[in-house]
Each structure stands twice: as structure tokens, then as C-alpha cells.
Write a protein that holds these residues in place. Sequence first.
Motif, PDB file in Angstrom:
ATOM      1  N   VAL A 495      45.175  42.775 -72.443  1.00  0.00           N
ATOM      2  CA  VAL A 495      44.369  41.837 -71.351  1.00  0.00           C
ATOM      3  C   VAL A 495      44.695  40.453 -71.833  1.00  0.00           C
ATOM      4  O   VAL A 495      44.542  40.153 -73.168  1.00  0.00           O
ATOM      5  N   TYR A 582      43.446  35.759 -65.338  1.00  0.00           N
ATOM      6  CA  TYR A 582      43.670  36.803 -66.265  1.00  0.00           C
ATOM      7  C   TYR A 582      44.731  37.735 -65.763  1.00  0.00           C
ATOM      8  O   TYR A 582      45.313  37.815 -64.669  1.00  0.00           O
ATOM      9  N   CYS A 587      40.919  45.052 -65.833  1.00  0.00           N
ATOM     10  CA  CYS A 587      39.974  43.909 -65.689  1.00  0.00           C
ATOM     11  C   CYS A 587      39.436  43.954 -64.516  1.00  0.00           C
ATOM     12  O   CYS A 587      40.398  44.053 -63.442  1.00  0.00           O
ATOM     13  N   VAL A 612      35.690  45.025 -68.599  1.00  0.00           N
ATOM     14  CA  VAL A 612      37.146  45.531 -69.228  1.00  0.00           C
ATOM     15  C   VAL A 612      36.938  46.880 -69.700  1.00  0.00           C
ATOM     16  O   VAL A 612      36.266  47.240 -70.575  1.00  0.00           O
TER      17      VAL A 612
END
Length: 982
Positions: A495, A582, A587, A612
Motif C-alpha cells: 500500500v 493511493y 485499498c 485497508v
Amino acid sequence: MMISPVDEWTRREIKIMEPKEAIQSFLSKYNANDFCTACIKCKVVTHGTTGDHILALVNHGASIEGEHALFFYKHVQQQLTSAHQLNIQKVLKLKGDFRYSLSKQAKFVQRATMVTTDEKLEVDIVYDNKAVDFFSKLKDCMSASDISQDFRWIEQYQIRIQPDKHVQVVDAFGMAPFIADEDRHEEETNILTVQNNHNKSTSQPPKRPPRTLDSPNRTALPSSSSPNIKPGCPTNPPPRPPPFHDNSSKMPSFITRYPPKTNSAHQTDISKMTYPSPHTSSTSNFYIDEKATSIVTRVQIRDEVLQKRENDFTYLQPFRLFIGTFNVNGKNATKDLTTWLHCDDTKEPAHMYAIGFQELDLSPGAFLFNTSDREKEWRIAVEHVLQNLGKYKLVEQVRLVGIMLLVYVTEDHKENVTENISETVATGIMGTMGNKGGVGVRLKFHKTTFCFINSHLAAHEDECDRRNQDYNDICNGIKFEMENGKAYPIRSHDVVIWMGDLNYRITQLNRETVFEKIKSRRYRSLLEYDQLLQQIQLGKVLKHYVEGGIDFKPTYKFDIGTDNYDTSPKQKIPSWCDRILYLGRNCKQLVYRSHGLITLSDHKPVSSLFEVQVKVVDEAKYRQVLEEETRNLDREVNESLPRLTISTNEIKIGTVRFMERKQFILDVANTGQAHTGFYFCKTLGKENFLAPWVEVEPAKEFLVMGDNVEVEIHIEVNKSTAAALNRGDRTLDATLILRLDNETDYYIDLRGSYQPSCFGSSIETLVRMLEPLRDNDVTKIMEMEKTDWSKEAKSNHSSEKLDCPKEIKKMLSYLRNHGRDQEDLFRRGGIHTEFQAIRDALDTGAQVLPGSIFSVAEALLLFLESLSVPVIPFMYYHDCLEFNSNTSCCKQVLVKIPRSHRSVLTHLIIFMKEMLPHNDDANQIDGDTLASLFGERCLRTPPEEMEKEWKDKSNSKRTVIGQDRSRKKAHFMYHFTVTKHL
């Protein structure tokens, strides 16, 4: 000793016991007063027993004055999970008649002979730190022993002795047992042999096709045509022969340079080779692994193997993540941040917070020396809000001038955060001024890796290309280097969150049209003119990143203290400068919004809430995977040698110019039948494993069977390396050594040449070079750079020369003519491509300099910093710092420096004085800034002093020393910018 999370979990759940723990459990079943003081693993050489054993020093009673004995155990399985797996086979009483001796059998192997009146035992042990400790304690116990002791307590153990049958076996590591046959010749009993089981052949896989790349500097390497593999190299190769040059079409797909190429008609497959030992003849099928403690310890499972199988033993669990970004415009901290940090009032607070600030401090001290009191103020303001939401712990904090990033996690999840580390990259002028740039934090939460980037990119509507460059500089500059030597780039994480004041603007619309669309909330049509979205669509920045739908009005620029857009004379067009993007499959963005009620800055804070899916370990499945990989590892150790296929063994890098980065791709594939790691090791006879102009990424990697990786090789000559190449002290030719875990080496030759430049030359050479540098032969340039011009100054004969290098004069003239009224001169950085054009113009003698005023300003500073000898030579460095507070002494120092250097400094001081009267106009230049910038370049710290600091000082000490040194340099230069006469 540090214990990895994997090892700790393994002991706790699978109940794998340390030998000492298992023995203590064994003793406790029979007598609670018996204690295992120390133990070591060993191999037996005494007739009548075989296999893996443990020698334990047992104490009867709590003190050393008690009775002691050596217990000799065999464990029936390689991994101890219970005391029931221990069979006691012999007990030696440490009475007055006990003696022992040690004799060396191999590099790391000692034979211990232990004798009493009634018993004798011989074992071979790996003599490491644990063995040294064992025999030290044994000696202490012997000194406390008495011949009169009765040792009745050992009778209950003697009745449980289970002697072995004489059986010839080979263990899981391919090790023949150590058996001393009475009829054998004495010399044979002293040879430690290990069966070599690496004779299984594997076919060479098809050749990988050549790669093609779309970037002009990202060159695809041709794959060689022959699929054959040359022999591997021995563990300790002889000195390398001269580089092998073979341009034939039959070049193998990768080359292992040892042993040297022979005239044999058949090439040898690496998997069929045997490695001779220095203790045996070259025809022997056996060798001694002089590094292998595996003769007594189980081979460890690599973390990388388990990482590849994480999906097999983890499940996804949702966690809430809060992201916030705020450009505070240098204002003092306020406690009224609740509306910003309370992103979603309807649900529980986030498990993790990552909060970024920009323009935390706009003071000259922060800009020039990276010192600020605002860091603590704003952290307290954040924690004042968080303490009302729950119990949070600060995981990581990092700041670069005014860019700060804070990461918090709830107290109950703090133990699940590991591998946290931070990095910074400055992208201001010269890549050192941190008014623009980025900071990053990486961490592992359970089994999911996170990377948070907070950036402040170049300002102004017309600086889109510069913003793109800042983004790429941050991506290239942030590498999270862990203690194990592995470096993680930004995109390697599960992530990635990118936040900050990205400064992309709304363009091609007038102010009235923009206001109309904002008033009617037609944000989608307004976003069509957003520079960031345009650059993403062109693939120039943030490729593959995702941004949630924007349903809030532009966040910049507001009149401070209000919710009104800019009413100053500049009338800036509103823009979405503050963004959160992101990258990651697991996510989900729940909230994305700005906070208009906070009015202390000309920006509005922005926040986002994510859900997440984090990988959490399923302990039962993890145990199953661990057992499978343990069996696989045993089989690999016995049956296979690792083997790599590399796309080429020679890289032609062509002609390289100063500050012109080239990139090549090397394909590395594991085509063997075993997992293996590799790394680029130190070149023979040199301190660094790479030439200073070569960068390899990754420099260390682990490949499972069938896996492959792209190794990026970057070539760039910079201010630190140009001088040696200009002098001819070094050449670009270099050799990379790629080494496997088993110490097999592969060699990749780099072949190229360097184009000399005025950047990296000396002042003394340039003042004697009346024509453009490119008009001179390379050999002549090198000869001039090597000449000691001080001897000429002492003689009556001197060559014709200029008072100051023409290149410096040309840049100063350009800045005088175009930069006096330029806002942010010497604060905004230039463009890389424009600098390259400026470099070529200076080297070729072009009449007009290309590029923007900011690129020319940065080129001037880089020119001064790359001089082979600084404007103020190193020999006068300490005097300048010592007298930095005395104007008269500073001027006296200048009289001592060489005339050409003094002339250059005079030109620079006159230029700085000419720029200062305009500081009340648009350029906003002040004496402190100029003194700091030019002081650092003209008065450079000697390299040996910097090297000594890195060796002897801690990070905090180096920071304090560096800040103090920078202040003294600036103070020294400041004397000449404020006085009327030199």
C-alpha cells in the motif's frame, strides 16, 4: 540476541525447542535440582554410535560448588519439539580424574577428546562462540570438582542409557557420520568429509527474448545467442584474469568467469560441477564446507521464501487508515484541528493515522540549516486531538525543513508494527535546499507493507515540468535501506499513499470562469483543466495511482482567516493543490474531503479515510507452510545447486556526459532447482563493490525457483566523480560481480567512455584554456588537469591565461541581465534537460545560454561545487572557519589563496552585491541566503574530514556538526557581501 518474528512465532506455536530447553525439561522429570548449564551440538567419532548429538554440562545443585557431569544425548529428529526425542547415551562424571583436549580438524572444526578412568568420548564440534563459552564453563566446573564426590544422583540417568547400533547413515545435510574404526589408518580418522550430492543435471531453459523499452535513456540489453552455460567458480576463486572480450555470436546467455575458458569442445553445466576442497585432491567427490555450521545446525528458511507464500498462510482483515495533509503557510500551531482529524464521526476512529504538513516553518533558519521549533508545536497539536479519540502511539516522525510526516497507530496494535524507517529527499535548488521535496515512512503492519509519502512540489502555474521532475526525483531518491542491506523503493510496498501540496494548478481558464464553475459545483468540468490529471493521463507522474472523486472546492489560494479566495493583487486562480492518491489492490477509499472551517492558512487541509485489507497470519496454515518449506529446503540442500541465467555479460554504455543519467536493464532468472539469493559484492582489491558512478537496484535479491527480477543499472557522473575522470585517474570501464549464496560468481563488464566537461575541471586549467573545452583533445585536457600550476607561478615564465574562467563570467553575465527582478531566484531549482543544454553550451563556447534563469542559477552553483579544487582551496579551509567572526582576519585569509582563485571569488562577491539592492523588489534575495548558498560551494569541507565524521559520529552528532559548520561558512561569506571593499 534479536529474534525475528518468524522464529519467535515458530518456537511458540510449533513448539520447536532450543537444545538447552529440551535438556532441562528432560532433567526436570527426574530431579528438580539438576540444571543444564550449557550445551553444544556435535558429531561422534567414537566407535559404537552415529548421528547428531548434544553434549550437555549438567550441574547437580544451584551453585558451582555442586557436582557436575557431561551428559551425552542423541536426538531422534532434526527439530526438537519435545524432551521425549532425547536419548541419553553416555554420562561422564567431572571428578578429579576428568581430562579433555582439543585438536583442530578443519578450519572451523575442533575434535574434543574427553577421558576419565573408566570412560572416553571423542566428538567433533564447530568451534564457534557457543563452543568457546561451553568449554570455559567446563573448565570452571573442573576446578570445583573433587575426586571424593560420590555422584549417586546420576544413577537414575545411567539406567536410561540407550547405546546406538553401528549403522552407516547420511543425514539430511548430506553429511557422512563421524566414525572412528579401530582398523582404519590414523590419517583417515582425521579427515572430515561431506558427501557431495550436487551431480544432478538440469537442462538449460530457452533464451529470454531481448527487451525493448520506450525511454530513450532506458536501453534494452541484447540477450546472447547461445543457451549453454559456462562452469561456475570455486568458493575462493583465484585472481581474475584480464576481462574476456568475445564478440562472436556464440556468446552464452551468461558467463561465469572461473575457471577460465578452455578449448574443450563441450561446456560444463554448472549443476554438474563438484567443488574441490583444499583438504582433498581435485578429483575427490567430497569437500569440506568450511563455512557450513549446518553440520550441527539446521539450515534456516529464508524470509523471502515465506514472503512468496504469504497468501497461503494469511487472511485479509479490514483496518481503518486516516490520511491528512495540510500546508500551514508557516503559521503557529493551533489546537483547533478537531474538524480535520475527525474525518468520519459516525464510526470508530482509525487504527492508523498518517498526517503530513508542508511549510511548517518559513524562517531562514529552517530553509538554510533545517532547524525549527515548529515541529514540536504541531505534533502536540495533533496529539491533543488524538488523545480524545483513543490511545495512540507515535510510530515514526520525519521532517525536512517545513515538510513533516507523523505516523500513529493505536496502542493495542503497536506490537504489530515492524520494520519502520524514514527517508527524505530535497528537490530545491542543488537538491539540497529542503523547501521543496519529500519525506517518506515505510512500515510493516502484520504482513502488509505500507509506504507514506508527503511531498511539497515546485510552485507557480508555469512550473509543471519542474513539478514532474520533483516527483521523479523523490521516486528515485527515496530508498528505504534496512539493516539487512535490502533497499525498498516506494512502489515495492503493498500500500502506497502519496499526499501533500503537489502544487498542480488549474490552467487555460480565466478567473471568472473558474469562479462560476466553483459556485455551481461543476467540479468535474473544472477538473478537465487540472494539470495533475493531465500529467497522469500522459503517464508522466503517479502512473497507476488512484485518486478518489473530488467533490470539494479547490483548496488554494485563500485569504488567511477567511473562506474567501485570493483578493491580493496577484489574484491567483483557485486550484486543487492539496491531494491524496493511493496505490494498492486492497485499498478502499471511504472519505475524501477538504475542511473549509480551518482558516489559519492560505490552504485548506484535506483528509481521507481508507479501509485497508491487511494480511494477518493464520497460525495453523503458517505452521503447515513452514513444515512444507522445511522439507523442500532439506531436499534442495541435498540435491541441487542454484543456477542463474543473466541476459548479458557485457553492457556497452557508450559515451557518458556530466549529469546525464543512463539506465540499463539486466534480466536475472533463477533457472536452477533451488531457491537462491544473490548480491553485488565488492570488486576484488577495491573498497566499493561498484564504481562511484554506477548504481544497481536491487543490489540484493532472493529468487525462488523459476522466479526472475529486473536489475536496473544506472550510470551517472556527478560533481563528486567528474574530476577524477577529467584527469584520467579513472575510466568508466568497470566490472560488476554478482554472487550467489553459495559464492558462485557471475561477471558483468561495463564498457564506455566519458566526455570531459568544464564541470569537474580546475580553475587553473580553465583560465589557461582560451578556446572552448570541446575544441581540445581529451589527452590534452587530462594533461592540463594533472599539471601542478603552482610551480609555474614560482617561475619567471607563465603561460597566457584569463583572470577568471570564461564559463563563470558567461553565467554571471546572464544572471545579471535576466535575474535581477526575478522572483525566487536561487530558491527555485532548474530543469535537468535545460541544465544539459547549458553544459553543452559552455563546453562548446556557444554565444547564448539556453534554458530558464533558474536553470542557469543552479548551473552556476553546480559548477562551483564540482570544481576539482574549491574556490577557497582545502588547505585554507580551517583558517576560514576559525576566523569566520572576524572581518579583518577573513580578508587576510583571501590574500593567501592562489591569484586565479582569488579572482573568481572577487567576481562572485561583486555579483552578490549587485543582486542585493533588488531584494525589496521582485527577486526577494537576501544576504543570508546568498552567503549560505555560495559559502557552501566556495568553502567546501575536505572529503577526508567528512569521511571521518561518518565513521566516528552518530547521526545526531553529524547533524549538529553540519549545522554549525554551515553557519560558519555562511558567516565567513557574509562579511564580503555587506562590506564596500574587499
